[in-house]
Write a protein that holds these residues in place. Structure first.
Motif, PDB file in Angstrom:
ATOM      1  N   SER A 117      39.397  51.896  44.107  1.00 50.41           N
ATOM      2  CA  SER A 117      40.595  51.695  43.277  1.00 50.41           C
ATOM      3  C   SER A 117      40.558  52.614  42.056  1.00 50.41           C
ATOM      4  O   SER A 117      41.603  53.103  41.607  1.00 50.41           O
ATOM      5  CB  SER A 117      40.716  50.229  42.839  1.00 50.41           C
ATOM      6  OG  SER A 117      40.896  49.404  43.968  1.00 50.41           O
ATOM      7  N   THR A 118      39.349  52.855  41.547  1.00 44.85           N
ATOM      8  CA  THR A 118      39.210  53.784  40.417  1.00 44.85           C
ATOM      9  C   THR A 118      39.722  55.167  40.826  1.00 44.85           C
ATOM     10  O   THR A 118      40.475  55.810  40.077  1.00 44.85           O
ATOM     11  CB  THR A 118      37.719  53.876  40.000  1.00 44.85           C
ATOM     12  OG1 THR A 118      37.287  52.568  39.612  1.00 44.85           O
ATOM     13  CG2 THR A 118      37.504  54.861  38.881  1.00 44.85           C
ATOM     14  N   ASN A 147      43.488  55.060  40.976  1.00 46.70           N
ATOM     15  CA  ASN A 147      44.094  55.045  39.639  1.00 46.70           C
ATOM     16  C   ASN A 147      44.081  56.443  39.027  1.00 46.70           C
ATOM     17  O   ASN A 147      45.018  56.836  38.317  1.00 46.70           O
ATOM     18  CB  ASN A 147      43.361  54.067  38.730  1.00 46.70           C
ATOM     19  CG  ASN A 147      43.658  52.619  39.100  1.00 46.70           C
ATOM     20  OD1 ASN A 147      44.655  52.329  39.741  1.00 46.70           O
ATOM     21  ND2 ASN A 147      42.782  51.709  38.700  1.00 46.70           N
ATOM     22  N   LEU A 182      47.020  56.913  36.325  1.00 45.71           N
ATOM     23  CA  LEU A 182      46.900  55.724  35.473  1.00 45.71           C
ATOM     24  C   LEU A 182      45.569  55.749  34.720  1.00 45.71           C
ATOM     25  O   LEU A 182      45.363  54.988  33.782  1.00 45.71           O
ATOM     26  CB  LEU A 182      46.966  54.444  36.323  1.00 45.71           C
ATOM     27  CG  LEU A 182      48.225  54.262  37.152  1.00 45.71           C
ATOM     28  CD1 LEU A 182      48.098  53.048  38.061  1.00 45.71           C
ATOM     29  CD2 LEU A 182      49.440  54.110  36.241  1.00 45.71           C
ATOM     30  N   ASP A 183      44.651  56.603  35.156  1.00 43.01           N
ATOM     31  CA  ASP A 183      43.338  56.742  34.531  1.00 43.01           C
ATOM     32  C   ASP A 183      42.992  58.228  34.610  1.00 43.01           C
ATOM     33  O   ASP A 183      43.563  58.954  35.429  1.00 43.01           O
ATOM     34  CB  ASP A 183      42.326  55.887  35.328  1.00 43.01           C
ATOM     35  CG  ASP A 183      40.956  55.824  34.651  1.00 43.01           C
ATOM     36  OD1 ASP A 183      40.843  56.161  33.454  1.00 43.01           O
ATOM     37  OD2 ASP A 183      39.989  55.432  35.345  1.00 43.01           O
ATOM     38  N   GLN A 225      51.568  60.653  35.708  1.00 44.28           N
ATOM     39  CA  GLN A 225      52.069  59.646  36.640  1.00 44.28           C
ATOM     40  C   GLN A 225      53.310  60.149  37.359  1.00 44.28           C
ATOM     41  O   GLN A 225      53.951  61.090  36.910  1.00 44.28           O
ATOM     42  CB  GLN A 225      52.402  58.365  35.873  1.00 44.28           C
ATOM     43  CG  GLN A 225      51.147  57.723  35.291  1.00 44.28           C
ATOM     44  CD  GLN A 225      51.465  56.490  34.454  1.00 44.28           C
ATOM     45  OE1 GLN A 225      52.433  55.805  34.706  1.00 44.28           O
ATOM     46  NE2 GLN A 225      50.629  56.226  33.475  1.00 44.28           N
ATOM     47  N   LEU A 269      49.415  49.276  44.889  1.00 42.17           N
ATOM     48  CA  LEU A 269      48.180  48.744  44.315  1.00 42.17           C
ATOM     49  C   LEU A 269      47.635  47.613  45.168  1.00 42.17           C
ATOM     50  O   LEU A 269      48.341  47.028  45.978  1.00 42.17           O
ATOM     51  CB  LEU A 269      48.430  48.235  42.892  1.00 42.17           C
ATOM     52  CG  LEU A 269      48.633  49.331  41.863  1.00 42.17           C
ATOM     53  CD1 LEU A 269      50.090  49.463  41.507  1.00 42.17           C
ATOM     54  CD2 LEU A 269      47.821  49.069  40.625  1.00 42.17           C
TER      55      LEU A 269
END
Ligand code: ADP
Ligand code: MG
Length: 271
Positions: free
Chosen positions: A60-61, A64, A69-70, A88, A95
């Motif tokens: 998920s990292t 993202n 988002l990260d 983005q 998600l």
């Protein structure tokens, strides 16, 4: 089934992830967590790529980071060679939690991406309604998400992601909470959707059968700190029938992935 996409496609796109590392907690002086270490792969235009790995290995990292988002501690992410780091809106992203808005009807949830992109409400509905009908949600479009079964909610969430109309879509364990029967139906449904919309798909799962059955390639990750330990082509021709899971090629590949994921064998590859 052939369905035109919401607006003209920009064409198939390639996603490149290069040496992406993400370390959490370093700035605040807390103990560092290396969530992801030097991850590199390319999802080719129109390819269906799965990522499989144990819980906590940074899947998920990674998503993202791709979705902007990260930001990575180091490394790069690009679409067709242009960096999208920290930006983005370049990919469709489903998600791990479906995040359907509970107060909106299914129809109004599905059109959100188009609304954000500035498509008028009338036009967005005109595009979405035939799709909801074609994909078995026609009767439920005015229901709220909590009135739907888990499978239907995921279908609505997937359609919303596709209607965001990006060439690359990221799906984070979309069928993880569904029972086996519903999951199998959803897999067929997703393959139809992929066929109709010709997206580049990156799909996270912890189910080996699902990864092989759906994909052109399977990327295998190690436990934390997450690293890519294998990138395997699935050489089973399409269209695939559910019974393919008992074929020799399928079982051979499953054994190979199991060996990579199994801790006893895993110690060989981490040392
Ligand atoms: P996966 O999706 O593969 O289960 P995650 O990407 O959610 O794994 O998490 C990878 C690791 O990074 C885990 O150890 C998790 O606790 C840690 N992690 C994820 N997000 C954060 C965060 N925002 N702050 C600190 N640690 C995090
Ligand atoms: Mg996750």
């Amino acid at each position: 089934m052939t369905i035109s996409p919401a607006t003209p496609m920009t064409g198939l796109s390639e996603l490149t992830v290069e040496s992406v590392t993400r370390v959490f907690g370093s700035a605040s002086g807390r103990q560092e967590t290396i969530a992801l270490r030097e991850a590199s792969f390319t999802a080719r235009p129109g390819e269906f790529l799965s990522i499989i790995g144990p819980s906590g290995c940074g899947k998920s990292t990674l998503f993202n980071i791709i979705a902007g988002l990260d930001t990575p501690t180091s490394g790069s992410v690009a679409i067709n060679g242009s960096s999208i780091v920290g930006q983005q809106g370049h990919v469709g992203y489903l998600l791990q939690k479906d995040l359907l808005l509970p107060w909106r009807s299914v129809l109004n949830n599905v059109v959100i991406g188009m609304e954000i992109a500035g498509v008028s409400k009338a036009k967005a509905r005109q595009i979405a309604i035939p799709l909801l009908e074609a994909y078995g949600l026609g009767e439920f479009m005015n229901h709220r998400p909590d009135q739907l079964s888990g499978g239907m909610r995921q279908r609505a969430a997937l359609l919303r992601t596709v209607l965001f109309n990006r060439d690359v879509i990221l799906l984070d364990e979309p069928f993880g909470k569904l029972d086996a029967q519903t999951r199998a139906t959803m897999q067929e449904w997703l393959l139809d959707l992929w066929d109709d919309f010709q997206k580049t798909v990156v799909f996270v799962t912890h189910d080996i059968d699902e990864a092989i059955y759906l994909s052109d390639r399977v990327i295998v990750m190690s436990p934390r700190p997450g690293r890519i330990i294998a990138d395997l082509p699935v050489e089973i021709e399409r269209p695939r029938k559910p019974g393919v899971v008992t074929s020799r090629e399928f079982i051979t590949m499953k054994a190979e992935i199991l060996a990579l994921l199994h801790p006893a064998n895993h110690s060989e590859v981490t040392q």
